[in-house]
Design a protein around this motif. Structure first.
Motif, mmCIF file in Angstrom:
data_model
loop_
_atom_site.group_PDB
_atom_site.id
_atom_site.type_symbol
_atom_site.label_atom_id
_atom_site.label_comp_id
_atom_site.label_asym_id
_atom_site.label_seq_id
_atom_site.Cartn_x
_atom_site.Cartn_y
_atom_site.Cartn_z
ATOM 1 N N LEU A 47 0.826 -1.204 0.000
ATOM 2 C CA LEU A 47 0.000 0.000 0.000
ATOM 3 C C LEU A 47 0.862 1.258 0.000
ATOM 4 N N ILE A 48 1.922 1.257 0.798
ATOM 5 C CA ILE A 48 2.810 2.415 0.867
ATOM 6 C C ILE A 48 3.517 2.616 -0.471
ATOM 7 N N ALA A 80 2.448 1.685 -3.441
ATOM 8 C CA ALA A 80 1.453 2.155 -4.404
ATOM 9 C C ALA A 80 1.104 3.623 -4.155
ATOM 10 N N ALA A 81 0.989 4.010 -2.895
ATOM 11 C CA ALA A 81 0.681 5.408 -2.571
ATOM 12 C C ALA A 81 1.793 6.329 -3.057
ATOM 13 N N ARG A 82 3.036 5.954 -2.791
ATOM 14 C CA ARG A 82 4.166 6.782 -3.245
ATOM 15 C C ARG A 82 4.202 6.877 -4.767
ATOM 16 N N ASP A 132 1.637 6.558 -6.868
ATOM 17 C CA ASP A 132 0.525 7.390 -7.330
ATOM 18 C C ASP A 132 0.784 8.873 -7.063
ATOM 19 N N ILE A 133 1.329 9.178 -5.898
ATOM 20 C CA ILE A 133 1.649 10.577 -5.575
ATOM 21 C C ILE A 133 2.705 11.102 -6.535
#
Length: 89
Positions: free
Chosen positions: A42-43, A45-47, A49-50
């Motif tokens: 999740l981390i 993927a979040a990085r 996407d950001i």
């Protein structure tokens, strides 16, 4: 020396049984706990996407044009615009 960060926030998600089994299998194959595997992915993927949404990427020709524009004098219209008092002030 590594520091230990106290984890106090929870994230609950709903999954189908098939989704959970797939994630549990991936975690098991990598030697991670379900929590470790899920948090790591999740981390990441979040990085990703950001980064995708906040980083401007230019091809070589566009980047070269950008560098040239940075060295060009500021156009008179831009100088006039910057000299105005902002509407929100």
């Amino acid at each position: 020396m590594a520091t230990i960060t106290q984890k106090s926030s929870r994230l609950d998600i709903r999954l189908t049984e098939e989704q959970r089994a797939l994630i549990e299998r991936a975690a098991s194959l990598t030697g991670s706990t379900l929590t470790q595997w899920t948090a790591q992915h999740l981390i990441e993927a979040a990085r990703r996407d950001i980064d995708k949404e906040t980083t401007l990427r230019l091809n070589d020709a566009s980047f070269d044009a950008f560098l040239v524009a940075l060295n060009d004098p500021i156009p008179d219209a831009a100088k006039e615009l910057m000299a105005r008092d902002p509407q929100w002030a």
